[in-house]
Design a protein around this motif. Sequence first.
Motif, mmCIF file in Angstrom:
data_model
loop_
_atom_site.group_PDB
_atom_site.id
_atom_site.type_symbol
_atom_site.label_atom_id
_atom_site.label_comp_id
_atom_site.label_asym_id
_atom_site.label_seq_id
_atom_site.Cartn_x
_atom_site.Cartn_y
_atom_site.Cartn_z
ATOM 1 N N PHE A 180 -29.494 23.480 -23.018
ATOM 2 C CA PHE A 180 -30.179 24.652 -22.470
ATOM 3 C C PHE A 180 -29.448 25.159 -21.240
ATOM 4 C CE2 PHE A 180 -33.342 26.511 -19.559
ATOM 5 C CZ PHE A 180 -33.804 27.546 -20.356
ATOM 6 N N THR A 181 -28.892 24.220 -20.471
ATOM 7 C CA THR A 181 -28.163 24.600 -19.255
ATOM 8 C C THR A 181 -26.968 25.473 -19.598
ATOM 9 O OG1 THR A 181 -28.826 22.539 -18.185
ATOM 10 C CG2 THR A 181 -26.937 23.709 -17.240
ATOM 11 N N VAL A 182 -26.235 25.058 -20.646
ATOM 12 C CA VAL A 182 -25.055 25.827 -21.059
ATOM 13 C C VAL A 182 -25.474 27.197 -21.555
ATOM 14 C CG1 VAL A 182 -23.141 25.923 -22.704
ATOM 15 C CG2 VAL A 182 -23.721 23.760 -21.603
ATOM 16 N N TYR B 153 -22.932 25.159 -10.638
ATOM 17 C CA TYR B 153 -22.994 23.725 -10.357
ATOM 18 C C TYR B 153 -23.668 22.985 -11.497
ATOM 19 C CZ TYR B 153 -24.356 19.337 -8.214
ATOM 20 O OH TYR B 153 -24.574 17.995 -7.961
ATOM 21 N N ARG B 154 -24.808 23.528 -11.957
ATOM 22 C CA ARG B 154 -25.523 22.872 -13.052
ATOM 23 C C ARG B 154 -24.661 22.845 -14.319
ATOM 24 N NH1 ARG B 154 -29.880 25.818 -10.779
ATOM 25 N NH2 ARG B 154 -29.571 27.495 -12.296
ATOM 26 N N MET B 155 -23.933 23.936 -14.559
ATOM 27 C CA MET B 155 -23.051 23.997 -15.739
ATOM 28 C C MET B 155 -21.952 22.936 -15.648
ATOM 29 S SD MET B 155 -22.209 25.416 -18.580
ATOM 30 C CE MET B 155 -20.799 25.785 -19.642
ATOM 31 N N THR B 156 -21.388 22.816 -14.454
ATOM 32 C CA THR B 156 -20.296 21.843 -14.271
ATOM 33 C C THR B 156 -20.800 20.426 -14.465
ATOM 34 O OG1 THR B 156 -19.192 23.341 -12.726
ATOM 35 C CG2 THR B 156 -18.533 21.024 -12.682
ATOM 36 N N GLU B 157 -21.938 20.117 -13.896
ATOM 37 C CA GLU B 157 -22.486 18.772 -14.025
ATOM 38 C C GLU B 157 -22.857 18.459 -15.471
ATOM 39 O OE1 GLU B 157 -22.719 16.336 -11.732
ATOM 40 O OE2 GLU B 157 -21.501 17.704 -10.509
ATOM 41 N N GLN B 158 -23.412 19.467 -16.144
ATOM 42 C CA GLN B 158 -23.798 19.265 -17.539
ATOM 43 C C GLN B 158 -22.568 18.971 -18.404
ATOM 44 O OE1 GLN B 158 -26.815 19.004 -18.813
ATOM 45 N NE2 GLN B 158 -26.042 18.755 -20.923
ATOM 46 N N THR C 268 -25.907 33.151 -20.869
ATOM 47 C CA THR C 268 -26.715 34.308 -21.285
ATOM 48 C C THR C 268 -27.385 35.042 -20.119
ATOM 49 O OG1 THR C 268 -28.614 32.834 -21.659
ATOM 50 C CG2 THR C 268 -27.184 33.338 -23.558
ATOM 51 N N GLU C 269 -27.627 34.348 -18.976
ATOM 52 C CA GLU C 269 -28.349 35.007 -17.879
ATOM 53 C C GLU C 269 -27.459 36.036 -17.194
ATOM 54 O OE1 GLU C 269 -29.452 32.011 -15.088
ATOM 55 O OE2 GLU C 269 -27.395 31.553 -14.521
ATOM 56 N N GLY C 270 -28.106 36.959 -16.574
ATOM 57 C CA GLY C 270 -27.366 38.007 -15.897
ATOM 58 C C GLY C 270 -26.867 37.554 -14.537
ATOM 59 N N ASP C 271 -26.108 38.439 -13.924
ATOM 60 C CA ASP C 271 -25.528 38.138 -12.618
ATOM 61 C C ASP C 271 -26.607 38.284 -11.545
ATOM 62 O OD1 ASP C 271 -23.624 37.404 -10.832
ATOM 63 O OD2 ASP C 271 -22.705 39.408 -10.680
ATOM 64 N N GLN C 272 -26.712 37.284 -10.633
ATOM 65 C CA GLN C 272 -27.739 37.280 -9.585
ATOM 66 C C GLN C 272 -27.054 37.131 -8.232
ATOM 67 O OE1 GLN C 272 -30.956 34.563 -10.521
ATOM 68 N NE2 GLN C 272 -30.675 34.875 -12.742
ATOM 69 N N ASP C 273 -27.867 36.724 -7.244
ATOM 70 C CA ASP C 273 -27.284 36.582 -5.914
ATOM 71 C C ASP C 273 -26.344 35.405 -5.887
ATOM 72 O OD1 ASP C 273 -28.861 34.086 -4.762
ATOM 73 O OD2 ASP C 273 -30.306 35.352 -5.888
ATOM 74 N N LEU D 225 -21.015 29.495 -30.342
ATOM 75 C CA LEU D 225 -22.314 28.976 -29.897
ATOM 76 C C LEU D 225 -23.384 29.998 -30.283
ATOM 77 C CD1 LEU D 225 -21.240 27.690 -26.353
ATOM 78 C CD2 LEU D 225 -21.431 26.383 -28.474
ATOM 79 N N ARG D 226 -24.370 29.546 -31.095
ATOM 80 C CA ARG D 226 -25.382 30.468 -31.606
ATOM 81 C C ARG D 226 -26.786 29.927 -31.343
ATOM 82 N NH1 ARG D 226 -24.150 31.671 -37.757
ATOM 83 N NH2 ARG D 226 -24.276 29.371 -37.834
ATOM 84 N N THR D 227 -27.711 30.869 -31.243
ATOM 85 C CA THR D 227 -29.126 30.493 -31.141
ATOM 86 C C THR D 227 -29.574 30.036 -32.515
ATOM 87 O OG1 THR D 227 -29.474 32.164 -29.439
ATOM 88 C CG2 THR D 227 -31.440 31.288 -30.552
ATOM 89 N N PRO D 228 -30.168 28.835 -32.653
ATOM 90 C CA PRO D 228 -30.512 28.298 -33.965
ATOM 91 C C PRO D 228 -31.433 29.205 -34.778
ATOM 92 C CG PRO D 228 -30.638 26.581 -32.317
ATOM 93 C CD PRO D 228 -30.447 27.867 -31.566
ATOM 94 N N SER D 229 -32.371 29.828 -34.132
ATOM 95 C CA SER D 229 -33.365 30.607 -34.882
ATOM 96 C C SER D 229 -32.821 31.963 -35.311
ATOM 97 C CB SER D 229 -34.633 30.793 -34.033
ATOM 98 O OG SER D 229 -34.286 31.427 -32.793
ATOM 99 N N THR D 230 -32.138 32.625 -34.410
ATOM 100 C CA THR D 230 -31.682 33.991 -34.707
ATOM 101 C C THR D 230 -30.221 34.058 -35.146
ATOM 102 O OG1 THR D 230 -31.015 34.346 -32.407
ATOM 103 C CG2 THR D 230 -33.298 34.895 -33.013
#
Length: 595
Positions: free
Chosen positions: A81-83, A102-107, A88-93, A185-190
């Motif tokens: 889910f982290t990946v 950081y979470r992506m790297t650790e994952q 997929t999330e948009g650009d934030q602050d 990498l694909r969403t399993p349902s869609t």
Amino acid sequence: MKRTWMRFSQQTLFGKIFIVMVVSTITVALVTSLIMVQVAQNLFMNTFSITNSKVITQIKNSFEDFNYGIVTVSNEVAQSFTVKTFLTEGDQDSLTNAQSVYRMTEQMKHIQSSLDLKEVAVAVLGINGRSYFNNRAYWTGTTEELRDSVLYEETIQHPEKLSYRYFRGSEETDGQPLIIASKALRTPSTKEIYGVLFMMIREPDFRQFYANFTSAGNDVVILDQKGQIVSSNLEDRIGERSEELLRSAAAIEERGLAYTTVNSRGVNDIVLADNLPTYDFYIVNLIDKKMALAKLFPVKQIVVTGAAIVAASLLILFIIIRQVTRSLRLLVRQMSSVTKRNFHNYITIGGSYETKELGAAFNYMLDELNDYISQLVKTQKEQRNAELAALQRQINPHFLYNTLASVNILVQRGNKEKATETIHALISLLQNTISNVSETITVEEELVNLKHYVFINQVRYGTGIQVDFFIAPDCMKAKLPKLILQPFVENAFFHGFKDRNTGYIYVMISREDHALLCEVIDNGDGMDLEPGSNKLPNSRNKRQMFNGIGVRNVHERILLLYGENYGVSIESKPGEGTRIRLRIPWEVQDETLSG
């Protein structure tokens, strides 16, 4: 070819047999060796293919283990889910973005730590423009360059498949060729694609899966479905396209062949291959046939050993054939002496049955031949002696008439002593004439006859022609046929001085090596002879004044008695006189020494 056959046909029987045996032995040895080598090669190839098939299986297992790790990482990344959030999330602050990175790297560290994939670099590209690289040394280009690459496009087109592709060394890869595994990498349902996972391994690291199984002349090639070499211990061939290897690998797979052969870059290679379905690659094992067979068949040692065996065989054959044909060769050698007029060279009968039969037949032939020759010679001698005896007894009536007329004149003139001497000379001459023609006398006795004959002629014709005798003292007891010199003296008297009434005749007798040399020389008219010729006068054309024995009769008589090494020769020039040479074997007291 014709010349070779002619040379062969001129060889002796031993030579022909030996040549045939040499050719046969070498041919049999070569054919047998070739058959044995072919059988051994086939056995070796079958055994070698089985052994190397096991090696290929081990290499294949290594690749499958590696693929298992790649698949595991791919699945964990796809399920994380982290990946997915990161991609997929948009650009934030900035803080939120930093926390997300950081979470992506650790994952990703956590996912990779569970597997031993230290040589593999991971890159993840999301549809939101974000990306992750755990080792930028593998891909030194920009993210956009990777996103715009063919690898990215092909992965998007086949999202359900984990694909392995070769990427040629370039600036983006720091010059290093890569084998890249990619997965959408694909969403399993869609089934919606939200990113692409790339796992990169450098070709030298990829090569380590099979490097331990290669050696000189034993190479491994990893081939994709387009025939491109993606990895090999033959570094100069990496990235090359080889249609021959692709066809060979496909043929082995389709036909279930153990191996095949191919001429690759001028080298005759044995090809073993297996399919890597998870990679969509072929594992191809190339074995240098010449090098492999050289190890199995050390040519130099085989040639030396074979040559030694053939040489030993030929030596044994030579000894056997020579021994078998020895009696026949001796027979031929002894038979050949017959051509040298040696008819008493009888053969010692021995050897094989055939040789004994030939020897016995040859000896019988010599017996018959010698009997025939002896009878022929005896007949010829008897015939010749009869002819000479008849001629000697046919005293020329004119000679007797003229001699007796001369005696009558001497008596009338009162020269009784000379008349008596003439009658005694005639009586002595007639006694020797009518005696046995085959009887030989000494030179001393022959001189008595000659002097009587000369005395009678000088009584009849005067002393204008002088006759002198020069006899070597050691020749007085030498033997010669009776009345053999008289025809030459007569010939000089009556045919040598037609143009004048004076002159001289010399009778010279000496020893020359093992022969008796008699010469009658006159300074009379001489005659023309052909250059290099010593042609004798024909007695049939010139009347003999004493009897029928002429110069040619004497020559033929000598040939009959003593052979071709002896006889009469003549030298003469017009106005210079004539020299007649008579040569017979030296014989004293029944001892004959012939030259």
